[in-house]
Design a protein around this motif. Structure first.
Motif, mmCIF file in Angstrom:
data_model
loop_
_atom_site.group_PDB
_atom_site.id
_atom_site.type_symbol
_atom_site.label_atom_id
_atom_site.label_comp_id
_atom_site.label_asym_id
_atom_site.label_seq_id
_atom_site.Cartn_x
_atom_site.Cartn_y
_atom_site.Cartn_z
ATOM 1 N N VAL A 1 0.859 -1.176 0.000
ATOM 2 C CA VAL A 1 0.000 0.000 0.000
ATOM 3 C C VAL A 1 0.898 1.229 0.000
ATOM 4 C CG1 VAL A 1 -1.865 1.266 1.137
ATOM 5 C CG2 VAL A 1 -1.774 -1.229 1.309
ATOM 6 N N ARG A 2 0.681 2.111 -0.974
ATOM 7 C CA ARG A 2 1.532 3.297 -1.096
ATOM 8 C C ARG A 2 0.670 4.555 -1.135
ATOM 9 N NH1 ARG A 2 3.535 3.173 -6.022
ATOM 10 N NH2 ARG A 2 2.363 1.355 -6.743
ATOM 11 N N PHE A 3 1.302 5.689 -0.839
ATOM 12 C CA PHE A 3 0.589 6.965 -0.764
ATOM 13 C C PHE A 3 1.327 8.007 -1.582
ATOM 14 C CE2 PHE A 3 -0.195 11.118 1.283
ATOM 15 C CZ PHE A 3 -1.567 11.162 1.182
ATOM 16 N N GLY A 4 0.560 8.822 -2.317
ATOM 17 C CA GLY A 4 1.156 9.877 -3.117
ATOM 18 C C GLY A 4 0.286 11.116 -3.146
ATOM 19 N N VAL A 5 0.896 12.258 -3.467
ATOM 20 C CA VAL A 5 0.203 13.543 -3.469
ATOM 21 C C VAL A 5 0.474 14.263 -4.776
ATOM 22 C CG1 VAL A 5 -0.013 15.785 -2.338
ATOM 23 C CG2 VAL A 5 0.380 13.737 -0.962
ATOM 24 N N SER A 6 -0.573 14.832 -5.364
ATOM 25 C CA SER A 6 -0.425 15.706 -6.516
ATOM 26 C C SER A 6 -1.108 17.029 -6.204
ATOM 27 C CB SER A 6 -1.039 15.070 -7.764
ATOM 28 O OG SER A 6 -2.451 15.110 -7.690
ATOM 29 N N ASP A 7 -1.140 17.923 -7.164
ATOM 30 C CA ASP A 7 -1.799 19.203 -6.948
ATOM 31 C C ASP A 7 -3.305 19.054 -6.820
ATOM 32 O OD1 ASP A 7 0.607 20.530 -7.043
ATOM 33 O OD2 ASP A 7 0.440 21.024 -9.184
ATOM 34 N N GLU A 8 -3.877 18.026 -7.475
ATOM 35 C CA GLU A 8 -5.323 17.876 -7.506
ATOM 36 C C GLU A 8 -5.876 16.857 -6.521
ATOM 37 O OE1 GLU A 8 -3.469 17.425 -10.354
ATOM 38 O OE2 GLU A 8 -3.643 19.505 -11.021
ATOM 39 N N TYR A 9 -5.087 15.847 -6.152
ATOM 40 C CA TYR A 9 -5.629 14.778 -5.329
ATOM 41 C C TYR A 9 -4.537 14.138 -4.488
ATOM 42 C CZ TYR A 9 -3.740 12.196 -9.329
ATOM 43 O OH TYR A 9 -2.912 11.728 -10.319
ATOM 44 N N GLU A 10 -4.983 13.333 -3.533
ATOM 45 C CA GLU A 10 -4.103 12.452 -2.765
ATOM 46 C C GLU A 10 -4.475 11.018 -3.129
ATOM 47 O OE1 GLU A 10 -3.675 15.569 0.944
ATOM 48 O OE2 GLU A 10 -4.392 13.546 1.358
ATOM 49 N N ILE B 1 1.355 8.192 5.987
ATOM 50 C CA ILE B 1 0.522 9.202 5.331
ATOM 51 C C ILE B 1 1.080 10.590 5.655
ATOM 52 C CG2 ILE B 1 -1.798 10.163 5.153
ATOM 53 C CD1 ILE B 1 -1.528 7.307 4.115
ATOM 54 N N SER B 2 1.175 11.437 4.625
ATOM 55 C CA SER B 2 1.629 12.811 4.842
ATOM 56 C C SER B 2 0.787 13.767 4.016
ATOM 57 C CB SER B 2 3.104 12.959 4.454
ATOM 58 O OG SER B 2 3.303 12.584 3.097
ATOM 59 N N GLY B 3 -0.535 13.564 4.061
ATOM 60 C CA GLY B 3 -1.425 14.366 3.240
ATOM 61 C C GLY B 3 -2.215 15.371 4.052
ATOM 62 N N SER B 4 -2.978 16.183 3.359
ATOM 63 C CA SER B 4 -3.833 17.160 4.020
ATOM 64 C C SER B 4 -5.276 16.677 4.105
ATOM 65 C CB SER B 4 -3.787 18.493 3.259
ATOM 66 O OG SER B 4 -4.227 18.321 1.924
ATOM 67 N N GLU C 1 -6.018 11.271 6.350
ATOM 68 C CA GLU C 1 -5.318 11.307 7.637
ATOM 69 C C GLU C 1 -4.614 9.990 7.936
ATOM 70 O OE1 GLU C 1 -8.299 12.549 10.484
ATOM 71 O OE2 GLU C 1 -7.685 14.649 10.231
ATOM 72 N N ASN C 2 -5.247 8.863 7.625
ATOM 73 C CA ASN C 2 -4.612 7.564 7.833
ATOM 74 C C ASN C 2 -5.350 6.509 7.022
ATOM 75 O OD1 ASN C 2 -6.753 6.308 9.666
ATOM 76 N ND2 ASN C 2 -6.185 8.135 10.850
ATOM 77 N N VAL C 3 -4.654 5.386 6.794
ATOM 78 C CA VAL C 3 -5.214 4.226 6.093
ATOM 79 C C VAL C 3 -4.984 3.014 6.962
ATOM 80 C CG1 VAL C 3 -5.111 2.772 4.040
ATOM 81 C CG2 VAL C 3 -4.766 5.248 3.829
ATOM 82 N N HIS C 4 -6.043 2.249 7.210
ATOM 83 C CA HIS C 4 -5.936 1.063 8.063
ATOM 84 C C HIS C 4 -6.367 -0.175 7.270
ATOM 85 C CE1 HIS C 4 -5.787 -1.276 11.739
ATOM 86 N NE2 HIS C 4 -6.993 -1.753 11.456
ATOM 87 N N VAL C 5 -5.484 -1.180 7.212
ATOM 88 C CA VAL C 5 -5.750 -2.432 6.494
ATOM 89 C C VAL C 5 -5.910 -3.549 7.516
ATOM 90 C CG1 VAL C 5 -4.881 -4.086 4.801
ATOM 91 C CG2 VAL C 5 -4.394 -1.639 4.524
ATOM 92 N N PHE D 1 -6.321 1.901 -7.177
ATOM 93 C CA PHE D 1 -5.998 3.103 -6.410
ATOM 94 C C PHE D 1 -7.207 3.999 -6.235
ATOM 95 C CE2 PHE D 1 -4.466 3.476 -10.767
ATOM 96 C CZ PHE D 1 -5.001 4.662 -11.226
ATOM 97 N N ILE D 2 -7.201 4.734 -5.122
ATOM 98 C CA ILE D 2 -8.273 5.669 -4.770
ATOM 99 C C ILE D 2 -7.687 7.073 -4.804
ATOM 100 C CG2 ILE D 2 -9.946 6.365 -3.024
ATOM 101 C CD1 ILE D 2 -9.836 3.529 -1.926
ATOM 102 N N ASP D 3 -8.258 7.917 -5.654
ATOM 103 C CA ASP D 3 -7.866 9.319 -5.717
ATOM 104 C C ASP D 3 -8.875 10.144 -4.917
ATOM 105 O OD1 ASP D 3 -5.692 8.800 -7.287
ATOM 106 O OD2 ASP D 3 -6.676 9.305 -9.186
ATOM 107 N N VAL D 4 -8.394 10.811 -3.867
ATOM 108 C CA VAL D 4 -9.239 11.660 -3.038
ATOM 109 C C VAL D 4 -9.002 13.108 -3.446
ATOM 110 C CG1 VAL D 4 -9.882 12.326 -0.704
ATOM 111 C CG2 VAL D 4 -9.073 10.004 -1.156
ATOM 112 N N GLN D 5 -10.046 13.763 -3.871
ATOM 113 C CA GLN D 5 -9.917 15.114 -4.408
ATOM 114 C C GLN D 5 -9.489 16.091 -3.325
ATOM 115 O OE1 GLN D 5 -13.297 16.302 -6.747
ATOM 116 N NE2 GLN D 5 -12.820 18.471 -6.543
ATOM 117 N N LYS D 6 -8.500 16.914 -3.639
ATOM 118 C CA LYS D 6 -7.977 17.849 -2.657
ATOM 119 C C LYS D 6 -8.858 19.081 -2.507
ATOM 120 C CE LYS D 6 -3.570 18.560 -2.218
ATOM 121 N NZ LYS D 6 -2.145 18.866 -2.484
ATOM 122 N N GLU D 7 -9.433 19.578 -3.546
ATOM 123 C CA GLU D 7 -10.348 20.693 -3.445
ATOM 124 C C GLU D 7 -11.773 20.164 -3.578
ATOM 125 O OE1 GLU D 7 -9.618 24.034 -5.879
ATOM 126 O OE2 GLU D 7 -7.535 24.295 -5.213
#
Length: 473
Positions: free
Chosen positions: A44-53, A92-95, A98-102, A133-139
């Protein structure tokens, strides 16, 4: 001998046959193991872009899955059917995320994404290598609505944009069902209480904090209740007024007054307020049981248009009269006044304020005629009100006359608050054609049905001087 050999051969044949029959389940167990391995969550990996986490799930083969939200959209839950996991909990280091639990459950794998606030999301898959993958919208912006009572609509806005997170509430009320009335803390000017306490005391369906106030609870701004002035302003400031039918009036108002005792006339320095040097203050029964003044003045008890008696200080305020309290130059001016002299109070506020039974002064204006109209500069508000984002409270009215009681949180992780311009835009979003700013900061509180809806920035409700309450007609 021949029979014995034959029996041995038959026995050996039976043993070999039994062994072959027993081996079949072992052979079928190999495909099951391979099948489980084919539905393994390996990372399980985590990433951040300008539009989503993005939360990425690495899989050997894509299993069947279902996904839904809980906690009013603030939690995303996903089930991977028939899968098992060798993955560790990701960092997790997003805005937003907050956390992911498996965790492993009987039907497969359960994945829980806890979000800082409800947000839009999208699920995508990829082959070679297999990933989900799940993209969570930042705005995002999300408005939920509920009906606490007939004629009431409570909207909750949660938004994230380049400015930060904002959470706000707007209660829309039908003036045919509810009347808006000011409520004093503990029933008097000289005191403070929470909006919740004032709402309970008044039996209100809802309430927000209203006027600016001094530490003593004295109202800073014009306040008129049941046709009686109980607070005054030293500046020309915005106010909202209500006639007996509930129609609203918005605009600037100032106060001036004079008191005539005998043949001496002197300007009013304030009503139901702390008496200053060389000043004259009018006290009525809305203020307190007594005037709370010191011994350096003089006080005239007025009943029936006459001076009924004279007192030195901290005079009991009659319910059927007034106390005129004077100090310094004002005291000297009335030095010859005696019991029995005539008494007259003249107050001017201009139209329409003089004829309205209820007026609440605060300011500045936020919206006028359906447009942003912030009057902070004209009304000479200080920088602690005009500069920067803060928790805000406002009152507005829609084109069809419905009341809008609004609060936004601020100075907290879930909400940055609003500038006056942004608060005006917030009111416009909910249909305001006219709107006025009330006291804000740690004072901002909205109570609906006895429940505090927002999160005051002090960490708890602040004791304030007054509230605007909605009472059933």
């Amino acid at each position: 001998m021949g029979k014995t050999v034959l029996h041995l051969v038959l026995a050996l044949a039976l043993i070999l046959g039994a062994g072959s029959a027993a081996a079949a389940p072992v052979q079928t167990s190999v495909p099951r193991t391979q099948q489980m391995a084919a539905k393994t969550l390996t990372g399980v990996r985590f990433g951040v872009s300008d539009e989503y986490e993005r939360v990425v799930f690495d899989l050997t083969t894509l299993p069947a899955y279902e996904i839904y939200t809980e906690n009013d959209g603030q939690t995303i839950v996903m089930f991977l059917s028939g899968a098992h996991s060798r993955a560790v909990q990701p960092k997790i280091s997003g805005s937003i995320v907050e956390n992911v639990h498996v965790s492993t459950v009987p039907q497969g794998i359960k994945v829980v994404l806890n979000l800082a606030a409800p947000a839009a999301y999208e699920v995508k898959t990829l082959a070679n290598p297999t990933r989900l993958f799940i993209d969570v919208q930042k705005e995002y912006e999300r408005i939920t609505e509920e009906e606490p009572a007939p004629g009431l609509k409570l909207s909750t806005l949660r938004r994230l944009d380049e400015r930060g997170r904002l959470t706000g509430w707007v209660l829309e009320a039908d003036p045919a069902r509810y009347r808006a009335v000011p409520v004093l803390a503990k029933g008097v000017v000289a005191g403070r209480a929470t909006v919740s306490a004032m709402s309970d005391m008044a039996g209100a369906v809802a309430a927000v904090n209203a006027s600016y106030f001094a530490p003593s609870g004295d109202i800073l701004g014009l306040l008129k209740m049941d046709g009686t002035v109980v607070g005054t302003t030293y500046f020309r400031r915005s106010a909202v007024g209500f006639d007996d039918a509930g129609k609203t009036f918005f605009g600037p108002v100032d106060y001036s007054g004079t008191v005539t005792l005998g043949r001496v006339r002197f300007p009013v320095g304030g009503v139901d307020a702390e008496r200053g040097a060389d000043s004259l203050v009018i006290y009525n029964h809305y203020y307190s049981a007594t005037t709370h003044t010191n011994e350096y003045g003089q006080e005239y008890i007025i009943k029936g248009g006459r001076v009924a008696s004279v007192s030195a200080s901290n005079t009991a305020i009659p319910r059927d009269g007034l106390v005129i309290s004077v100090h310094g130059k004002a005291r000297d001016a009335f030095a010859q006044v005696k019991v029995g002299d005539s008494a007259r109070v003249d107050e001017q506020m201009g139209a329409p304020w003089e004829t309205l039974p209820t007026v609440i002064g605060a300011g500045p204006m936020l919206v006028k005629d359906g447009r942003v109209h912030v009057t902070a500069a004209e009304e000479e508000f200080p920088s602690d009100i005009t500069v920067g984002r803060a928790p805000r409270t406002a009152f507005g009215v829609t084109a069809d006359g419905r009341y809008l009681l609004a609060v936004v949180d601020g100075r907290q992780s879930h909400s940055i608050g609003c500038t006056l311009q942004e608060m005006a835009e917030f009111m416009l979003q909910f249909g305001a054609v006219d709107a006025i700013n009330f006291d804000g900061g740690g004072s901002s509180a909205l109570v609906v049905g006895g429940k505090l809806e927002n999160s005051p920035s002090d960490g708890a409700e602040r004791a304030v001087g007054s509230a605007l309450a909605l009472l059933p007609r």
